[in-house]
Enzyme design. Structure first.
Site, PDB file in Angstrom:
ATOM      1  CD  GLN A   1      -2.825  -1.438   0.217  1.00 26.31           C
ATOM      2  OE1 GLN A   1      -3.686  -0.570   0.113  1.00 26.31           O
ATOM      3  NE2 GLN A   1      -2.766  -2.489  -0.614  1.00 26.31           N
TER       4      GLN A   1
ATOM      5  NE  ARG B   1       0.833   3.967   3.364  1.00 25.13           N
ATOM      6  CZ  ARG B   1       1.401   4.942   4.089  1.00 25.13           C
ATOM      7  NH1 ARG B   1       1.192   5.017   5.405  1.00 25.13           N
ATOM      8  NH2 ARG B   1       2.189   5.814   3.514  1.00 25.13           N
TER       9      ARG B   1
ATOM     10  CB  ALA C   1     -11.432   0.910   2.960  1.00 23.04           C
ATOM     11  CG  HIS C   2      -7.264   0.377   0.119  1.00 24.31           C
ATOM     12  ND1 HIS C   2      -6.359  -0.590  -0.202  1.00 24.31           N
ATOM     13  CD2 HIS C   2      -8.486  -0.159  -0.105  1.00 24.31           C
ATOM     14  CE1 HIS C   2      -7.013  -1.648  -0.634  1.00 24.31           C
ATOM     15  NE2 HIS C   2      -8.284  -1.422  -0.580  1.00 24.31           N
ATOM     16  CG  ASN C   3      -6.871   3.804  -3.110  1.00 29.48           C
ATOM     17  OD1 ASN C   3      -6.526   2.662  -2.818  1.00 29.48           O
ATOM     18  ND2 ASN C   3      -6.022   4.723  -3.497  1.00 29.48           N
TER      19      ASN C   3
END
Lengths: 341, 341, 341
Positions: A194, A214, A235-237
């Protein structure tokens, strides 16, 4: 203690009554007494205004004539109340300086405060007047804007960016790895590094034990003025637009984009890769499984019932399809009977 | 190792069989072997009593004659088992004293234990035999009652109060700001200072990473004997009555009042400003959106189904209103047909 | 920077095109540019392959002829991408050694790294190359396998066991007491000591602020290769089979056994004492209230609707039983009418 005319001088509004009157606290209409400044934020509490024992009251223009109390008239009494409450409750900031029991490997401005047990890794950039609470960990190359405060035990992973005037509550984790794995044929998982960051705007508040992962390749982005309650998982993004407010225990899955000025109710969930436009309101406990393209209120939750009623009614949920088939069959029988007539 | 007569001497109950028999552990009926003390807490496990290989067993009066094993007869075998288990597993307390790597700005009694990395701010009041784990942070003017223990990394914000004999697990955050903001016309938020406290009674246990926010104007209040599991979120100004037990991942929104002896199932949610009376049981996963005025069990959750069945049945949920209309139309057609006959 | 032939040499696959070509990053088909290695993991993105501006691409055998770009052909491009990404993003490990501001009462191998503010209690066994982040607490007799890393503020209670090559994110609590109490007649609770452990296998990743409780009598067990996202709650005596992946905010209640290679969606809940076989997929937001005996996908969640539609449709949910009665009455009337004909 503030005089009413002093409050109006600082915060605006129109004063009706004795400007020299002093108030010491803000309080609700119900609980206010001598020395308190109450507020009428909602006309449904109008009846309480008559009995109110506050020394003064904040009212909207349409209620200006409905009380004889000294009063401040302002377009939005609730916002005015919030600003008065801020005056009455200024933040208690710790003394500037780095505690000897902190471990700091980066430059920290003299105006900043770093508490005992905090660790700041090399390359971090700490703004003016930043407060780092006890036991916080600031990773490599993290950037923290001016006047931002971190309560105890906050962890910010390497390379993440936090804007100015943010308030981060205890136990928050920013920048842990997103949940990204590729699946082998045997069912085992290969970790996808990540390598994105978390980038957080200005004036963001983040509640206790909330986690923001991240990004995988790109960044996770939290807009200016976003307010996050406790125990939220982002969560990511994910990307969240400016001034969106998210209540406690919400989970937002990967790569979902949420617009500006949205309000997400407690324990709501939003699955991944969705797009939600500006000004959407999601009710508490609602799971969002499709993108939302129009502003408005969206809901999906169940009416709570006494357990016995629930057993009786919800048994049918498993059989809704059969129920509909039976209904269709009846319609056809009747149609047939009618046409046979 | 305890002799059976020693157990009965300490904990009560009637002994049948050899009082000199020694037991070393408690175990379930299934798993008990030589040297174990088993218990029959539920008559549905009666069949297992016959095969049980424990050295002795705890039974209720109605099962006193159903085994030849040495036995302790007591009204509530499960409670008795819990008390015996406590005897067999006394807590391992750290040595009293303040670790040199703790930062303590308040008086701490000689009987208390403060671990490395803990920080205690000025004005805090720490009771006798209190245990503060590694990395805990105790804010200004916090009060902690006698014999209360905090595991690692607990954070208690300024002015909060914790009773006697509480056990607080790692990562708990008590007294972070409630989620209170007034909304400006442009959608931005003005923070409302959270000037109340969290006040927690005696004999309360709080699970890992649970968060309890401080009140806005008044306090958030947790009654005596309340048991909170992990990752629960309790918002500002919530009040929970004595001996209520709350399972993991529950969220309780602001200003809701919950009675005494309630049991809230895992992942349940309770929205704000509700009132729930004493002795209410909420099933797991249920969202409570209305006040509950009568004791009893309340439920709202969905039956899990194979995905294909769910798709088939739940598609109709979006059209229940139309379905009901069709049913009504059929009824009217039939009524008309009947009256035409 | 890696040459394509170097990648194929390390990771396998068939190279088509110039092996001397160098790539510096991995990227999606959409975002890849000069110097990037893209990947086609799903045929539904085939159209993007034509426009892709990557320097090279990873494709499956069935797409080998669909691009003129230099390419690596491999059975599973997504797994290959993950491995390449690992090469491009090697973990940044802190220097070995014990920081002077750590408090260590156990032997730590020279290859391990213990950060400032970490505490390691007596009897703990720390493997080779283990990384203990700032502010972590490792309890008495804890065992941590080789090459396992703990980010900041992780707490592991006494006697728990963690395998090799695990990655534990910030704020995780392993081994807090399970939620076990016996109820007295007056509604008060007697604590049942939680004397089991948490035993975690090899290659497990645990997301930020996740909690895993110790067992009551037996252990809580997490199998090899299990991947847990953030803010998951795993209760006492749960057992999770190898390579099962659990998304964020899931709660798993006590004594439930989950098989291998399962995938549990975000915010799902699983009540206690259930048994779920291998290869089960649970959809996001689904509450599992019964054991699952067959592999497959299981779902129970509600379709989100505009609030007004929801009010109209879901009002009927309280009356499904009555609705079904009305339908049955109609069927009987029609049957009667038919037989009367």
């Amino acid at each position: 203690m503030f005089r009413l005319d002093e409050l109006v001088h600082r915060l605006g509004g129109e004063l009706i009554g004795d400007g020299a009157l002093q108030v010491a606290r803000v309080a609700t209409l119900d609980q206010a007494g001598e020395g308190d400044l109450a507020f009428l934020a909602n006309r449904k509490y109008l009846a309480r205004l008559a009995q109110c024992r506050a020394s003064a009251v904040i009212v909207a223009p349409d209620a200006r004539g409905l009380t004889a109390l000294p009063r401040i008239v302002t377009a939005d009494p609730y916002v005015y109340f919030a600003r008065v409450a801020q005056l009455f409750n200024p933040p208690v900031l710790p003394a500037a300086g780095v505690h000897p029991a902190a471990c700091v490997e980066a430059a920290v401005p003299a105006s900043a405060s770093v508490a005992a047990g905090a660790t700041i890794a090399a390359g971090a950039s700490i703004g003016e007047n930043v407060v780092i609470g006890p036991g916080c960990h600031i990773g490599r190359n993290v950037v923290i804007g001016d006047d931002t405060g971190l309560e105890a035990g906050v962890c910010i992973y390497h390379d993440c960016v936090l804007g100015a005037r943010c308030l981060v509550h205890a136990g928050v984790v920013i920048g842990a790895d997103g949940f990204g794995f590729a699946r082998e044929r045997d069912g085992s998982w290969v970790k996808i590094p990540q390598s994105g960051r978390v980038v957080i705007g200005d004036d963001v508040e983040i509640g206790a034990n909330t986690t923001i992962d991240r990004g995988a390749l790109d960044d996770t982005v939290i807009g200016d003025g976003v307010k996050l309650d406790n125990q939220i998982q982002i969560a990511h993004n994910v990307r969240i637009g400016a001034h969106t407010a998210v209540a406690g225990c919400v989970g937002i899955a990967g790569s979902t984009v949420i617009g500006a000025r949205c309000m997400i109710g407690g324990q709501a969930g939003i699955i991944g890769h969705l797009h939600i436009v500006d000004d959407v309101v999601i009710s508490a406990g609602t799971l969002v499984t499709k993108s939302i393209h129009r502003a408005g209120v969206y809901t999906a939750n169940l009416p709570v019932q006494p357990h016995a009623d629930w057993v009786r009614n919800f048994a049918h949920l498993r059989h809704l399809d059969a129920l509909t088939d039976r209904l269709r069959a009846l319609e056809q029988r009747l149609d047939k009977a009618s046409s046979a007539d």
